[in-house]
Write an enzyme that holds these catalytic residues in place. Structure first.
Site, PDB file in Angstrom:
ATOM      1  N   ASN A 171     -26.862 -15.760 -67.147  1.00  0.00           N
ATOM      2  CA  ASN A 171     -26.328 -14.392 -67.179  1.00  0.00           C
ATOM      3  C   ASN A 171     -26.098 -14.009 -65.724  1.00  0.00           C
ATOM      4  O   ASN A 171     -27.053 -13.813 -64.983  1.00  0.00           O
ATOM      5  CB  ASN A 171     -27.340 -13.456 -67.856  1.00  0.00           C
ATOM      6  CG  ASN A 171     -26.979 -11.989 -67.684  1.00  0.00           C
ATOM      7  OD1 ASN A 171     -25.857 -11.658 -67.312  1.00  0.00           O
ATOM      8  ND2 ASN A 171     -27.939 -11.112 -67.949  1.00  0.00           N
ATOM      9  N   LYS A 210     -24.853 -11.335 -64.468  1.00  0.00           N
ATOM     10  CA  LYS A 210     -25.009  -9.903 -64.139  1.00  0.00           C
ATOM     11  C   LYS A 210     -23.831  -9.460 -63.257  1.00  0.00           C
ATOM     12  O   LYS A 210     -22.717  -9.896 -63.499  1.00  0.00           O
ATOM     13  CB  LYS A 210     -26.375  -9.650 -63.493  1.00  0.00           C
ATOM     14  CG  LYS A 210     -27.513 -10.240 -64.352  1.00  0.00           C
ATOM     15  CD  LYS A 210     -28.874  -9.820 -63.941  1.00  0.00           C
ATOM     16  CE  LYS A 210     -29.905 -10.456 -64.876  1.00  0.00           C
ATOM     17  NZ  LYS A 210     -31.254  -9.971 -64.645  1.00  0.00           N
ATOM     18  N   HIS A 263     -28.866  -6.158 -73.302  1.00  0.00           N
ATOM     19  CA  HIS A 263     -29.695  -6.681 -72.212  1.00  0.00           C
ATOM     20  C   HIS A 263     -30.574  -5.540 -71.699  1.00  0.00           C
ATOM     21  O   HIS A 263     -30.162  -4.370 -71.709  1.00  0.00           O
ATOM     22  CB  HIS A 263     -28.814  -7.229 -71.089  1.00  0.00           C
ATOM     23  CG  HIS A 263     -29.611  -7.909 -70.029  1.00  0.00           C
ATOM     24  ND1 HIS A 263     -30.200  -7.210 -68.999  1.00  0.00           N
ATOM     25  CD2 HIS A 263     -29.972  -9.204 -69.878  1.00  0.00           C
ATOM     26  CE1 HIS A 263     -30.877  -8.068 -68.250  1.00  0.00           C
ATOM     27  NE2 HIS A 263     -30.755  -9.276 -68.760  1.00  0.00           N
ATOM     28  N   GLU A 273     -31.181  -4.422 -68.923  1.00  0.00           N
ATOM     29  CA  GLU A 273     -30.543  -3.535 -67.928  1.00  0.00           C
ATOM     30  C   GLU A 273     -29.605  -2.543 -68.609  1.00  0.00           C
ATOM     31  O   GLU A 273     -29.437  -1.416 -68.139  1.00  0.00           O
ATOM     32  CB  GLU A 273     -29.827  -4.388 -66.866  1.00  0.00           C
ATOM     33  CG  GLU A 273     -30.847  -5.049 -65.946  1.00  0.00           C
ATOM     34  CD  GLU A 273     -30.504  -6.450 -65.491  1.00  0.00           C
ATOM     35  OE1 GLU A 273     -29.317  -6.821 -65.490  1.00  0.00           O
ATOM     36  OE2 GLU A 273     -31.449  -7.201 -65.146  1.00  0.00           O
ATOM     37  N   GLU A 295     -36.656 -11.172 -73.662  1.00  0.00           N
ATOM     38  CA  GLU A 295     -36.770 -11.045 -72.213  1.00  0.00           C
ATOM     39  C   GLU A 295     -37.721  -9.901 -71.888  1.00  0.00           C
ATOM     40  O   GLU A 295     -37.322  -8.730 -71.934  1.00  0.00           O
ATOM     41  CB  GLU A 295     -35.397 -10.746 -71.600  1.00  0.00           C
ATOM     42  CG  GLU A 295     -34.369 -11.823 -71.866  1.00  0.00           C
ATOM     43  CD  GLU A 295     -33.241 -11.781 -70.852  1.00  0.00           C
ATOM     44  OE1 GLU A 295     -33.052 -12.800 -70.177  1.00  0.00           O
ATOM     45  OE2 GLU A 295     -32.583 -10.748 -70.704  1.00  0.00           O
ATOM     46  N   GLY A 319     -36.303 -10.849 -62.893  1.00  0.00           N
ATOM     47  CA  GLY A 319     -36.000 -10.689 -61.472  1.00  0.00           C
ATOM     48  C   GLY A 319     -37.231 -10.407 -60.622  1.00  0.00           C
ATOM     49  O   GLY A 319     -37.129 -10.017 -59.465  1.00  0.00           O
ATOM     50  N   SER A 372     -37.239 -14.806 -65.040  1.00  0.00           N
ATOM     51  CA  SER A 372     -37.689 -15.684 -63.964  1.00  0.00           C
ATOM     52  C   SER A 372     -37.760 -17.163 -64.364  1.00  0.00           C
ATOM     53  O   SER A 372     -38.673 -17.882 -63.958  1.00  0.00           O
ATOM     54  CB  SER A 372     -39.032 -15.195 -63.401  1.00  0.00           C
ATOM     55  OG  SER A 372     -38.881 -13.895 -62.850  1.00  0.00           O
ATOM     56  N   GLY A 410     -31.138 -15.573 -65.197  1.00  0.00           N
ATOM     57  CA  GLY A 410     -30.423 -14.667 -64.302  1.00  0.00           C
ATOM     58  C   GLY A 410     -30.207 -15.314 -62.944  1.00  0.00           C
ATOM     59  O   GLY A 410     -29.324 -16.151 -62.756  1.00  0.00           O
TER      60      GLY A 410
HETATM   61  P1  13P Z   1     -33.991 -13.543 -63.910  1.00  0.00           P
HETATM   62  O1  13P Z   1     -33.863 -14.975 -64.378  1.00  0.00           O
HETATM   63  O2  13P Z   1     -33.294 -13.280 -62.613  1.00  0.00           O
HETATM   64  O3  13P Z   1     -35.397 -13.055 -63.979  1.00  0.00           O
HETATM   65  O4  13P Z   1     -33.155 -12.657 -64.993  1.00  0.00           O
HETATM   66  C1  13P Z   1     -33.393 -12.826 -66.337  1.00  0.00           C
HETATM   67  C2  13P Z   1     -32.345 -12.121 -67.108  1.00  0.00           C
HETATM   68  O5  13P Z   1     -32.289 -10.901 -67.118  1.00  0.00           O
HETATM   69  C3  13P Z   1     -31.371 -12.935 -67.831  1.00  0.00           C
HETATM   70  O6  13P Z   1     -30.623 -12.167 -68.727  1.00  0.00           O
END
Ligand code: 13P
Length: 261
Positions: free
Chosen positions: A9, A11, A104, A106, A177, A183, A223, A244
């Protein structure tokens, strides 16, 4: 056997030029790992990139002939209309993308998307022939208050309202997630991740029956890196990863793909 689903992803990273560069480099990485390519071609494994709307067309064009799936990061629930800044499902399918993320964390937390809106998005996406990845996950506060399972149950139940078993099995993927692991460098322990993914499969069984629950693809995200991929993928109820930060470099993401096999 459920297929493995290894997804990035991006983002708000990678405009068209960076998308082209990434996919060209990733094609070279795939060529250098024929074993990985064989797995993907046999259907045992799928690789997907969820990319920004402005990069979808480039991603579809640049990945033509490559065994990768291109998906959107978000979509709107209406087919068209006065929704400034939004991207419709028909626009996504016209470009040739086949999947979309929905809900998601976010989107849920920064943009305040509700379960009801996400359910509408799920239906519009699936009716529009996209495969929809419903993202669920609790915040740290919810986990510490002992509410993680209630939150997942609500997000799953509300998000999938109105779907039948066959559609759920074929057109829907769930991504767990935990918000506190995104992140932050904090991965959920494999036991915690498996516990929630097993719980999600149990919810699918209650809602849609055992056959659908067995077929449902469930991903873990938060992560994920090359070093922790194999342990996560070894869990019986985790079929893939949604990555991510570590999906932004082709030479890192290919290591995740290799370690996931
Ligand atoms: P990270 O792998 O950067 O923690 O992000 C995970 C994520 O939100 C994937 O959709």
């Amino acid at each position: 056997m459920r297929r493995k689903f290894i997804a990035g992803n991006w983002k708000m990273h990678n405009g068209p030029a960076a998308t082209k560069e990434f996919l060209n480099k990733f094609a070279a990485e795939l060529k250098a790992s024929p074993e990985t390519g064989k797995n993907i071609e046999s259907g045992a494994e799928e690789i997907a990139f969820f990319v920004p709307a402005v990069s979808l067309l480039t991603a579809v064009q640049e990945s033509s002939g490559m065994p990768v799936i291109i998906g959107a990061e978000n979509c709107h629930w209406e087919l068209k209309g006065a929704f400034t800044g939004e991207t419709s499902v028909p626009m996504i399918t016209e470009i040739g993308a086949t999947h979309t993320l929905v809900g998601h964390s976010e989107r849920r937390h920064i943009f305040r998307e509700t379960d009801e809106e996400l359910n509408k998005k799920m239906h519009t996406a699936v009716d529009g022939t996209l495969i929809a990845v419903l993202c669920v996950g609790e915040t740290l506060e919810e986990r510490e208050a002992g509410k993680a399972f209630d939150v997942i149950k609500r997000q799953f139940g509300e998000g999938l309202k109105g779907f039948d078993a066959a559609t759920a099995a074929e057109k829907i993927i769930i991504a767990y997630e935990p918000v506190w692991a995104i992140g932050t460098g904090k991965t959920a322990s494999v036991d915690d991740a498996e516990e929630v993914c097993r719980f999600i499969r149990g919810l699918a069984k209650e809602t849609f029956g055992a056959e659908t629950a067995e077929k449902l693809i469930i991903l873990y995200g938060g992560s994920v890196k090359p070093e922790n991929t194999a342990g996560i993928m070894a869990q019986p109820d985790i079929d893939g990863v949604l990555v991510g930060g570590a999906s932004l470099k082709p030479e890192v993401f290919i290591e995740i793909v290799k370690n996931a096999i």
